[in-house]
Design a protein around this motif. Structure first.
Motif, short mmCIF file in Angstrom:
data_model
loop_
_atom_site.label_atom_id
_atom_site.label_comp_id
_atom_site.label_asym_id
_atom_site.label_seq_id
_atom_site.Cartn_x
_atom_site.Cartn_y
_atom_site.Cartn_z
N TRP A 50 16.06 65.27 14.30
CA TRP A 50 15.60 65.90 13.41
C TRP A 50 13.98 66.63 13.80
CZ3 TRP A 50 15.86 60.86 14.25
CH2 TRP A 50 14.22 60.68 14.51
N HIS A 94 18.93 61.05 11.86
CA HIS A 94 18.96 60.51 10.09
C HIS A 94 19.73 61.11 10.13
CE1 HIS A 94 15.44 59.69 8.48
NE2 HIS A 94 14.62 60.00 9.56
N TRP A 97 20.78 63.70 6.59
CA TRP A 97 19.98 65.29 7.11
C TRP A 97 21.50 66.02 8.20
CZ3 TRP A 97 14.69 63.79 8.31
CH2 TRP A 97 13.77 64.41 7.55
N ASN A 121 18.94 56.35 11.50
CA ASN A 121 17.74 56.61 10.99
C ASN A 121 17.66 56.88 9.70
OD1 ASN A 121 14.62 56.98 12.72
ND2 ASN A 121 16.79 58.32 13.91
N PHE A 125 12.88 57.58 1.31
CA PHE A 125 11.70 58.59 1.12
C PHE A 125 12.03 59.99 0.59
CE2 PHE A 125 12.47 61.71 4.58
CZ PHE A 125 12.75 60.05 5.42
N TRP A 173 12.63 52.88 8.40
CA TRP A 173 11.04 53.11 8.27
C TRP A 173 11.00 53.79 6.24
CZ3 TRP A 173 9.26 58.32 5.97
CH2 TRP A 173 8.25 57.94 5.23
N GLU A 213 9.66 49.97 10.98
CA GLU A 213 8.76 51.32 11.56
C GLU A 213 7.16 51.01 10.48
OE1 GLU A 213 9.81 54.77 11.70
OE2 GLU A 213 8.50 55.94 12.64
N LYS A 215 3.80 52.57 8.46
CA LYS A 215 2.81 53.09 8.43
C LYS A 215 2.13 53.41 7.96
CE LYS A 215 3.54 58.38 7.88
NZ LYS A 215 3.97 59.11 7.83
N ASP A 248 5.16 53.85 15.45
CA ASP A 248 4.94 55.54 15.96
C ASP A 248 4.02 55.58 15.99
OD1 ASP A 248 4.64 58.02 15.08
OD2 ASP A 248 6.51 58.42 14.16
N HIS A 251 1.36 56.52 13.59
CA HIS A 251 1.36 56.15 12.44
C HIS A 251 0.16 54.51 12.46
CE1 HIS A 251 5.82 56.49 10.97
NE2 HIS A 251 4.85 57.83 11.33
N HIS A 275 8.42 55.30 18.45
CA HIS A 275 8.21 56.75 18.17
C HIS A 275 7.32 57.74 18.90
CE1 HIS A 275 10.91 56.96 14.45
NE2 HIS A 275 11.67 56.70 15.72
N ASP A 283 -0.57 61.63 10.89
CA ASP A 283 0.22 61.85 11.98
C ASP A 283 1.15 62.85 11.90
OD1 ASP A 283 3.00 60.99 11.92
OD2 ASP A 283 4.66 60.75 10.64
N ASP A 323 9.38 61.19 18.28
CA ASP A 323 9.64 61.57 17.07
C ASP A 323 8.43 62.55 16.89
OD1 ASP A 323 9.58 61.73 13.82
OD2 ASP A 323 9.11 60.09 13.64
N LEU A 424 12.77 67.41 9.23
CA LEU A 424 11.50 67.92 9.32
C LEU A 424 10.71 69.29 8.58
CD1 LEU A 424 9.14 65.53 10.85
CD2 LEU A 424 9.60 64.82 8.94
#
Ligand code: RM4
Ligand code: MN
Ligand code: MN
Length: 424
Positions: A50, A94, A97, A121, A125, A173, A213, A215, A248, A251, A275, A283, A323, A424
Motif C-alpha cells: 500500500w 493489504h 486493496w 493485512n 476500517f 489493525w 497492532e 494505535k 508500529d 502509533h 511496522h 502517525d 509501513d 494509503l
C-alpha cells in the motif's frame, strides 16, 4: 521493468575503489566485521503493497506518475527495490486493496523476483462498495452482531488468501474506538473485540501467527479499542501462543519510550513484529530513520539484546515490515531510504559491546554505559551495509543507481502518468 545485472555490476565497479577505502577504515575501527556483514545479508524487510503509490492527506494528493496499477505491478516494483538492495525480499499485502485472483501466477511472479509474502493485512476500517454493513461505528467491537460477523468473515477470508499465497501471518489493525465520551461502553467494546478476535484466531493454520497492532488515536479521537501495547498484550495473552503484539513506530503517544516497550514485549514472548516508519508528531508514516535515528538505534539495541538472550534468529523470528506513506517523494526512492535507515540502525546495534555494557550497568557506571551506546551509534557503518549489498549482487548505492537508470521515467513510459495505486 527489470534491472539488468550488468548495469548493477558496472555501477559497482565505478564505486568500488572508494567503497573499499571506506570499508577498510570501518573495519580498522570495529575489528570483527564478517559476522555483522553476514547478519546484514540475511536481514530482509518486507515492503507494504500500500506504499508503492504516492500517499495523500485529507487535504490532497500529488501523484508522481508511473504508479503500479495492479498487484502484478506492485510485485514488480518491490522486485525493483530488491534488485537494487537485496534487502527487500518480501511484500506485505493489504486486502481488499490487493485482490489476488490467479494465485499461482502471482506466486510465480513473486518467486521470479525472489520475493516472499509476509503478513497479510485485513481492512475493516473502510467500507467497500458492495458491503452489507458499515464500519462507521467500528468493526470487531461493533454493538451490532451482524457487523462483527461481517468483519470476522473478512479476516478469515484474508487468512485464506494468505494461505493460497504462502503467507504465514495475519496483521489486524483496528480503527475501532470512539470519538466522544459516552459513545462507547469500554468494557463491552473490549469484550466484543476479544470474542471476535477469538473467532479469527480459531481460523489460523497451526504454523501461522496473528499480529495485533495498537494505535493511540486516529481515526477515532477519544478512545481506541486497541490503543497501546498493554491493551494489545492483554488481548494476545488471552488469545494464545500464535497471537503477538505488533509495534508500529508511529502509533504511540508523544515521547513514549518505545525501546522499553519492545524490551518488555520480547521478554514476555509476545513481540510479533514491526511496522517501521518515523514521525515528528503522530502517525506521520515518514521514512524510517529520517527524524529520530537515535531512537531507531535504541530500539534495535533492545531487539538485538533481547533476541540474543532468547537465542532467536534475527532474520526470521520476528516480522520486519515497513509501513510508510510518501506525500512528496518518489515512493520507491523513499522505500530505499527506509530500508537503508533500518539496516544502519541494525548494524549499529550489532556493534554494541554487550559485555562491557553489562559490567557498566552492574557497576552503575552511567557515564560508561552512555559512552558504549553512543560509540556504537556514532560509528559510520554505511560501508558495512553497502558491502552486504555488494556481496549479494545488489547496488553499492541503490538510490544513485535508481536515478542514473531513470527508473521512474521508465515506469511512467510503461504505465502512464495518471495512474493511481490502491493503498494509503
Ligand atoms: C494504520 C496502521 C495499519 C495500516 C493502515 C493503512 O495507521 O498503521 O498498519 O494498515 O494504517
Ligand atoms: Mn501500521
Ligand atoms: Mn499507521
Amino acid at each position: 521493468m527489470l534491472i539488468d545485472s550488468n548495469k548493477i555490476n558496472s555501477h559497482n565497479e565505478d564505486l568500488l575503489q572508494s567503497h573499499t577505502n571506506k570499508l577498510v577504515f570501518t573495519a580498522s575501527e570495529i575489528g570483527e566485521t564478517e559476522s555483522i556483514i553476514q547478519k546484514l545479508i540475511d536481514f530482509q524487510i518486507a515492503i507494504p503493497s500500500w506504499a508503492l503509490g504516492t500517499g495523500g492527506t485529507r487535504f490532497g494528493r500529488f501523484a508522481g506518475g508511473g504508479e503500479p496499477r495492479s498487484l502484478e505491478e506492485k510485485i514488480e516494483d518491490v522486485g525493483l527495490l530488491h534488485a537494487l538492495n537485496n534487502a527487500s525480499g518480501a511484500i506485505s499485502l493489504h486486502i481488499p486493496w490487493d485482490i489476488p485472483t490467479d494465485y499461482q501466477a502471482i506466486k510465480n511472479l513473486a518467486a521470479q523476483h525472489g520475493l516472499k509474502f509476509d503478513a497479510v493485512n485485513s481492512n475493516t476500517f473502510q467500507d467497500q462498495a458492495n458491503q452489507a454493513h458499515s464500519y462507521k461505528f467500528g468493526s470487531l467491537q461493533n454493538v451490532n452482531k451482524a457487523v462483527r460477523k461481517q468483519a470476522i468473515e473478512h479476516n478469515i477470508e484474508v487468512i485464506q488468501q494468505g494461505i493460497a499465497l504462502g503467507s504465514e501471518s495475519l496483521t489486524v489493525w483496528l480503527a475501532d474506538g470512539s470519538c466522544f465520551p459516552g459513545q462507547l461502553n469500554f468494557r463491552k467494546a473490549y469484550q466484543n473485540t476479544l470474542e471476535s478476535l477469538e473467532e479469527i484466531y480459531a481460523a489460523l493454520p497451526s504454523n501461522w501467527k496473528m499480529f495485533l497492532e495498537y494505535k493511540g488515536y486516529e481515526p477515532n479521537f477519544y478512545s481506541t479499542t486497541v490503543a497501546d501495547w498493554g491493551q494489545s498484550y492483554s488481548y494476545v495473552k488471552k488469545l494464545g501462543d500464535k497471537a503477538f503484539t505488533l509495534v508500529d513506530l508511529g502509533h504511540h503517544l508523544p515521547n513514549a519510550n518505545i525501546e522499553q516497550i519492545v524490551a518488555l514485549l520480547l521478554m514476555e514472548e509476545k513481540l510479533g513484529g514491526f511496522h517501521f516508519n518515523d514521525s515528528k508528531y503522530g502517525d506521520d508514516d515518514l521514512t524510517a530513520g529520517s527524524m529520530k535515528p537515535y531512537q531507531l538505534f535504541l530500539i534495535f539495541n533492545e531487539l538485538v539484546e533481547g533476541m540474543d538472550a532468547r537465542g532467536m534468529n534475527h532474520a526470521k523470528d520476528l516480522g520486519w515490515m515497513i509501513d510508510a506513506s510518501h506525500n512528496v517523494k518518489d515512493p520507491l526512492e523513499d522505500l530505499l531510504q527506509s530500508v537503508e535507515g533500518i539496516m544502519i540502525a541494525y548494524a549499529q546495534a550489532l556493534l554494541v559491546d554487550r559485555k562491557a555494557l553489562e559490567i557498566a550497568q552492574n557497576e552503575n557506571d552511567v557515564v560508561r554505559a552512555q559512552e558504549i551506546l553512543q560509540n556504537a551509534f556514532r560509528t559510520d557503518v554505511r560501508a558495512l551495509v553497502a558491502e552486504a549489498r555488494l556481496r549479494s549482487g545488489a547496488a553499492l548505492n541503490p538510490v544513485g543507481l535508481y536515478r542514473d537508470l531513470a527508473v521512474r521515467n521508465g515506469l511512467i513510459a510503461e504505465r502512464g502518468f495518471k495512474t493511481v495505486a490502491t493503498g494509503l
